[in-house]
Design a protein around this motif. Structure first.
Motif, PDB file in Angstrom:
ATOM      1  N   LYS A 394       0.836  -1.193   0.000  1.00  0.00           N
ATOM      2  CA  LYS A 394       0.000   0.000   0.000  1.00  0.00           C
ATOM      3  C   LYS A 394       0.882   1.259   0.000  1.00  0.00           C
ATOM      4  CE  LYS A 394      -3.701   1.666   2.787  1.00  0.00           C
ATOM      5  NZ  LYS A 394      -4.446   1.407   3.993  1.00  0.00           N
ATOM      6  N   ARG A 395       1.947   1.172   0.872  1.00  0.00           N
ATOM      7  CA  ARG A 395       2.882   2.285   0.959  1.00  0.00           C
ATOM      8  C   ARG A 395       3.556   2.532  -0.390  1.00  0.00           C
ATOM      9  NH1 ARG A 395       4.744   0.485   5.485  1.00  0.00           N
ATOM     10  NH2 ARG A 395       6.636  -0.376   4.590  1.00  0.00           N
ATOM     11  N   LEU A 396       4.026   1.437  -0.957  1.00  0.00           N
ATOM     12  CA  LEU A 396       4.697   1.534  -2.264  1.00  0.00           C
ATOM     13  C   LEU A 396       3.757   2.130  -3.306  1.00  0.00           C
ATOM     14  CD1 LEU A 396       6.615  -1.854  -2.521  1.00  0.00           C
ATOM     15  CD2 LEU A 396       7.602   0.438  -2.556  1.00  0.00           C
ATOM     16  N   HIS A 397       2.518   1.683  -3.238  1.00  0.00           N
ATOM     17  CA  HIS A 397       1.513   2.144  -4.184  1.00  0.00           C
ATOM     18  C   HIS A 397       1.296   3.653  -4.041  1.00  0.00           C
ATOM     19  CE1 HIS A 397      -2.151   2.167  -6.552  1.00  0.00           C
ATOM     20  NE2 HIS A 397      -2.789   2.734  -5.531  1.00  0.00           N
ATOM     21  N   GLN A 398       1.236   4.099  -2.762  1.00  0.00           N
ATOM     22  CA  GLN A 398       1.029   5.524  -2.483  1.00  0.00           C
ATOM     23  C   GLN A 398       2.185   6.337  -3.047  1.00  0.00           C
ATOM     24  OE1 GLN A 398      -1.463   7.167  -1.460  1.00  0.00           O
ATOM     25  NE2 GLN A 398      -2.788   5.494  -0.786  1.00  0.00           N
ATOM     26  N   GLU A 399       3.391   5.801  -2.765  1.00  0.00           N
ATOM     27  CA  GLU A 399       4.592   6.500  -3.227  1.00  0.00           C
ATOM     28  C   GLU A 399       4.568   6.624  -4.746  1.00  0.00           C
ATOM     29  OE1 GLU A 399       7.440   4.955   0.380  1.00  0.00           O
ATOM     30  OE2 GLU A 399       8.003   4.477  -1.694  1.00  0.00           O
ATOM     31  N   GLU A 400       4.272   5.482  -5.395  1.00  0.00           N
ATOM     32  CA  GLU A 400       4.213   5.455  -6.862  1.00  0.00           C
ATOM     33  C   GLU A 400       3.187   6.466  -7.359  1.00  0.00           C
ATOM     34  OE1 GLU A 400       5.689   3.619  -9.505  1.00  0.00           O
ATOM     35  OE2 GLU A 400       7.175   3.342  -7.913  1.00  0.00           O
ATOM     36  N   LYS A 401       2.052   6.473  -6.669  1.00  0.00           N
ATOM     37  CA  LYS A 401       0.953   7.355  -7.061  1.00  0.00           C
ATOM     38  C   LYS A 401       1.388   8.831  -6.969  1.00  0.00           C
ATOM     39  CE  LYS A 401      -3.881   7.961  -6.035  1.00  0.00           C
ATOM     40  NZ  LYS A 401      -4.899   7.733  -5.034  1.00  0.00           N
ATOM     41  N   GLY A 402       2.102   9.129  -5.809  1.00  0.00           N
ATOM     42  CA  GLY A 402       2.586  10.491  -5.606  1.00  0.00           C
ATOM     43  C   GLY A 402       3.519  10.905  -6.738  1.00  0.00           C
ATOM     44  N   LYS A 403       4.455   9.945  -7.057  1.00  0.00           N
ATOM     45  CA  LYS A 403       5.443  10.246  -8.090  1.00  0.00           C
ATOM     46  C   LYS A 403       4.737  10.503  -9.415  1.00  0.00           C
ATOM     47  CE  LYS A 403       9.337   7.740  -6.237  1.00  0.00           C
ATOM     48  NZ  LYS A 403       9.914   6.410  -6.238  1.00  0.00           N
ATOM     49  N   LEU A 404       3.765   9.639  -9.718  1.00  0.00           N
ATOM     50  CA  LEU A 404       3.040   9.773 -10.987  1.00  0.00           C
ATOM     51  C   LEU A 404       2.278  11.100 -11.039  1.00  0.00           C
ATOM     52  CD1 LEU A 404       1.637   6.202 -11.590  1.00  0.00           C
ATOM     53  CD2 LEU A 404       3.198   7.470 -13.052  1.00  0.00           C
ATOM     54  N   GLU A 405       1.734  11.478  -9.881  1.00  0.00           N
ATOM     55  CA  GLU A 405       0.978  12.753  -9.800  1.00  0.00           C
ATOM     56  C   GLU A 405       1.898  13.919 -10.115  1.00  0.00           C
ATOM     57  OE1 GLU A 405      -2.223  14.975  -9.587  1.00  0.00           O
ATOM     58  OE2 GLU A 405      -2.267  12.765  -9.506  1.00  0.00           O
ATOM     59  N   GLU A 406       3.106  13.831  -9.499  1.00  0.00           N
ATOM     60  CA  GLU A 406       4.111  14.881  -9.730  1.00  0.00           C
ATOM     61  C   GLU A 406       4.431  14.973 -11.205  1.00  0.00           C
ATOM     62  OE1 GLU A 406       7.681  14.384  -7.441  1.00  0.00           O
ATOM     63  OE2 GLU A 406       6.524  14.528  -5.580  1.00  0.00           O
ATOM     64  N   LYS A 407       4.649  13.779 -11.800  1.00  0.00           N
ATOM     65  CA  LYS A 407       5.007  13.729 -13.220  1.00  0.00           C
ATOM     66  C   LYS A 407       3.885  14.311 -14.057  1.00  0.00           C
ATOM     67  CE  LYS A 407       8.520  10.481 -14.324  1.00  0.00           C
ATOM     68  NZ  LYS A 407       8.873   9.101 -14.436  1.00  0.00           N
ATOM     69  N   ARG A 408       2.672  13.941 -13.702  1.00  0.00           N
ATOM     70  CA  ARG A 408       1.520  14.421 -14.462  1.00  0.00           C
ATOM     71  C   ARG A 408       1.444  15.955 -14.409  1.00  0.00           C
ATOM     72  NH1 ARG A 408      -3.691  15.694 -14.043  1.00  0.00           N
ATOM     73  NH2 ARG A 408      -3.570  15.754 -11.795  1.00  0.00           N
ATOM     74  N   GLN A 409       1.706  16.436 -13.160  1.00  0.00           N
ATOM     75  CA  GLN A 409       1.655  17.881 -12.961  1.00  0.00           C
ATOM     76  C   GLN A 409       2.685  18.578 -13.839  1.00  0.00           C
ATOM     77  OE1 GLN A 409      -0.830  19.153 -10.917  1.00  0.00           O
ATOM     78  NE2 GLN A 409      -0.202  20.998 -12.038  1.00  0.00           N
ATOM     79  N   SER A 410       3.936  18.014 -13.779  1.00  0.00           N
ATOM     80  CA  SER A 410       4.991  18.675 -14.555  1.00  0.00           C
ATOM     81  C   SER A 410       4.695  18.585 -16.046  1.00  0.00           C
ATOM     82  CB  SER A 410       6.364  18.080 -14.223  1.00  0.00           C
ATOM     83  OG  SER A 410       6.527  16.866 -14.860  1.00  0.00           O
ATOM     84  N   LEU A 411       4.118  17.412 -16.465  1.00  0.00           N
ATOM     85  CA  LEU A 411       3.757  17.290 -17.888  1.00  0.00           C
ATOM     86  C   LEU A 411       2.677  18.304 -18.260  1.00  0.00           C
ATOM     87  CD1 LEU A 411       3.706  13.454 -18.526  1.00  0.00           C
ATOM     88  CD2 LEU A 411       5.071  15.140 -19.742  1.00  0.00           C
ATOM     89  N   GLU A 412       1.725  18.455 -17.354  1.00  0.00           N
ATOM     90  CA  GLU A 412       0.642  19.426 -17.597  1.00  0.00           C
ATOM     91  C   GLU A 412       1.213  20.840 -17.751  1.00  0.00           C
ATOM     92  OE1 GLU A 412      -2.712  19.599 -14.802  1.00  0.00           O
ATOM     93  OE2 GLU A 412      -3.431  17.752 -15.774  1.00  0.00           O
ATOM     94  N   ASP A 413       2.178  21.128 -16.790  1.00  0.00           N
ATOM     95  CA  ASP A 413       2.825  22.454 -16.858  1.00  0.00           C
ATOM     96  C   ASP A 413       3.512  22.635 -18.203  1.00  0.00           C
ATOM     97  OD1 ASP A 413       1.890  22.848 -14.362  1.00  0.00           O
ATOM     98  OD2 ASP A 413       3.824  22.550 -13.327  1.00  0.00           O
ATOM     99  N   GLU A 414       4.244  21.588 -18.595  1.00  0.00           N
ATOM    100  CA  GLU A 414       4.963  21.631 -19.877  1.00  0.00           C
ATOM    101  C   GLU A 414       3.995  21.854 -21.022  1.00  0.00           C
ATOM    102  OE1 GLU A 414       7.651  18.404 -20.799  1.00  0.00           O
ATOM    103  OE2 GLU A 414       8.530  18.563 -18.783  1.00  0.00           O
ATOM    104  N   VAL A 415       2.844  21.078 -20.940  1.00  0.00           N
ATOM    105  CA  VAL A 415       1.844  21.219 -22.005  1.00  0.00           C
ATOM    106  C   VAL A 415       1.315  22.661 -22.055  1.00  0.00           C
ATOM    107  CG1 VAL A 415      -0.496  20.523 -22.710  1.00  0.00           C
ATOM    108  CG2 VAL A 415       1.165  18.793 -22.069  1.00  0.00           C
TER     109      VAL A 415
END
Ligand SMILES: Nc1nc2c(ncn2[C@@H]2O[C@H](COP(=O)(O)OP(=O)(O)OP(=O)(O)O)[C@@H](O)[C@H]2O)c(=O)[nH]1
Ligand SMILES: [Mg+2]
Length: 452
Positions: A394-415
């Motif tokens: 669950k912890r790993l999943h949360q961490e992964e989710k956080g990382k993906l969220e960050e990536k999504r955010q930065s991609l959105e910013d880039e877009v």
């Protein structure tokens, strides 16, 4: 005890048993009978005919006699049986390649006068032919025990039918010794030793026509001394019956019988006799100066057949029965030598069995409870492991989710940046296009005005 008195005593035994069934105190009466002198009767009552009644009854029922022939392949077993009973029993030659000793039994119905005899001949097929002879005797021992066991089982039945039971217990064992003139083989000694408490052994020297007279005497002595020194008990013809004691004791002295068998008949004088014919002469089977065949036939069939049957029942079977019942836990006396009845033993055994059953039940219950506890602990442990694994995932999943969220955010910013840039570029491009269009128009107008 003479044979006649033996029959009479059997009849009196029967009478005692009958009275026991009728509820009479046998012990007390038997003691009284002992102390009372026989009264002489003044007239003929008739019980002196009891032995005849017994003889008639036995004759009507017929007799059975079972012989076991032990001897190596081709030693002359079948020929001797045919010669002894003056008949031709079916037999086939055995091979020398049997993997183990086999016992083959055949039963024949014979009749002489008005006496019927059910004769069973048991042969040891392949005896002495195996490389490893260690177990050769075991199959014979097992066979003898199986016959005792069948009789015991019949005896123990609630509804017994011993009067028409085919008794297959071995009454006499003819042990065929090879006429080597040397000594007994170790297989002979071991086999006879294993069997001597189970069967009446009568040793015979087979094919005695192949051994010289002087050698034969020495051989007989050697065999007897070897049997004695190895503690092998062979059957002794009974000497307690005065009518046969002298012949029986004389015959005990010439054991083992040196026998010759043949079903071939040769003319001697004006008589046809059973004999074996050789280039140098004729061996007459029934000539007592040639061999002991007649002595064996007389001892085995003519004089001691009933004793052999009786010894089998009273000695060998009795021993088997006693050991078997003792093995099952039955005893006649308790540790303080007090008599114990069968019912008491049964009751004791039943209680012992029930106690044992309860103990086992309790043991099984305890072990079941213990196993359930262990399993429960195992399952709890597994559950704990699974829970912690789940938490970790669950912890790993949360961490992964956080990382993906960050990536999504930065991609959105880039877009977004890209879209802004794109819009600015398009605007700029539009403006450039408009200005170049107006320049072109001016040039065109200028040209057009020049021409005019
Ligand atoms: N010299 C001699 N030969 C005998 C005597 N008895 C039997 N024979 C011969 O020995 C051979 C084998 O005899 P069998 O009676 O078949 O021997 P067996 O022990 O029954 O043989 P298997 O059943 O095959 O083990 C035959 O050729 C007989 O003629 C005997 O007393 N003296
Ligand atoms: Mg044979």
């Amino acid at each position: 005890m003479c044979r006649h008195s033996l029959l009479v005593s059997t009849v009196f035994d029967l009478a005692l048993v009958t009275r026991a069934r009728a509820g009479v105190d046998v012990q007390r009466h038997a003691t009284q009978e002992k102390s009372v002198r026989p009264l002489s009767l003044s007239g003929h009552v008739g019980f002196d005919g009891l032995p005849h009644q017994l003889v008639n009854k036995s004759t009507c029922q017929g007799f059975c006699f079972n012989i076991l022939c032990i001897g190596e392949t081709g030693i002359g077993k079948s020929t001797l049986m045919n010669t002894l009973f003056n008949t031709n029993f079916e037999s086939c030659e055995s091979s020398h390649f049997e993997p183990k000793v086999k016992l083959s039994a055949k039963t024949y119905d014979l009749q002489e006068g008005n006496v019927r005899l059910k004769l069973t001949i048991v042969n040891t097929v392949g005896f002495g032919d195996q490389m490893n002879k260690q177990q050769s005797y075991q199959h014979i021992v097992d066979y003898i025990d199986t016959q005792f066991e069948s009789y015991l089982q019949e005896e123990l039945k609630i509804k017994r039918s011993l009067h028409n039971y085919h008794d297959s217990r071995i009454h006499a064992c003819l042990y065929f010794i090879a006429p080597s003139g040397h000594s007994l083989k170790s297989l002979d000694l071991v086999t006879m030793k294993k069997l001597d408490s189970k069967v009446n052994i009568i040793p015979v020297i087979a094919k005695a026509d192949t051994i010289s007279k002087s050698e034969l005497q020495k051989f007989k002595l050697k065999i007897m001394s070897e049997l004695v020194s190895n503690g092998v008990q062979i059957y002794q013809f009974p000497t307690d019956d005065e009518t046969v004691s002298s012949i029986n004791s004389a015959m005990n002295g010439i054991l083992p019988f040196a026998v010759v068998g043949s079903t071939e008949e040769v003319k001697i004088g004006n008589k046809m006799v059973k004999a074996r014919q050789y280039p140098w002469g004729v061996v007459q089977v029934e000539n007592e100066s040639h061999c002991d065949f007649v002595k064996l036939r007389e001892m085995l069939i003519g004089v001691n057949m009933e004793d052999l049957r009786e010894q089998t029942h009273t000695q060998h079977y009795e021993l088997y029965r006693r050991c078997k019942l003792e093995e099952m836990g039955f005893k006649d006396t308790d540790p303080e030598s007090k008599p114990v009845s069968l019912q008491e033993t049964y009751e004791f055994k039943r209680q012992e069995f029930q106690g044992e059953l309860q103990r086992r039940e309790e043991e099984m219950r305890q072990s079941f409870v213990q196993r359930v506890k262990e399993k429960e602990m195992e399952l709890k442990e597994k559950e704990r492991e699974l829970q912690s694994r789940f938490e970790q995932l669950k912890r790993l999943h949360q961490e992964e989710k956080g990382k993906l969220e960050e990536k999504r955010q930065s991609l959105e910013d880039e877009v977004n940046v890209f879209s802004n840039k794109k819009a600015a570029a398009e605007l700029l491009q539009g403006q450039t296009f408009n200005s170049s269009n107006s320049n072109l128009k001016k040039d065109k107008d200028r040209k057009n005005s020049g021409f005019m």
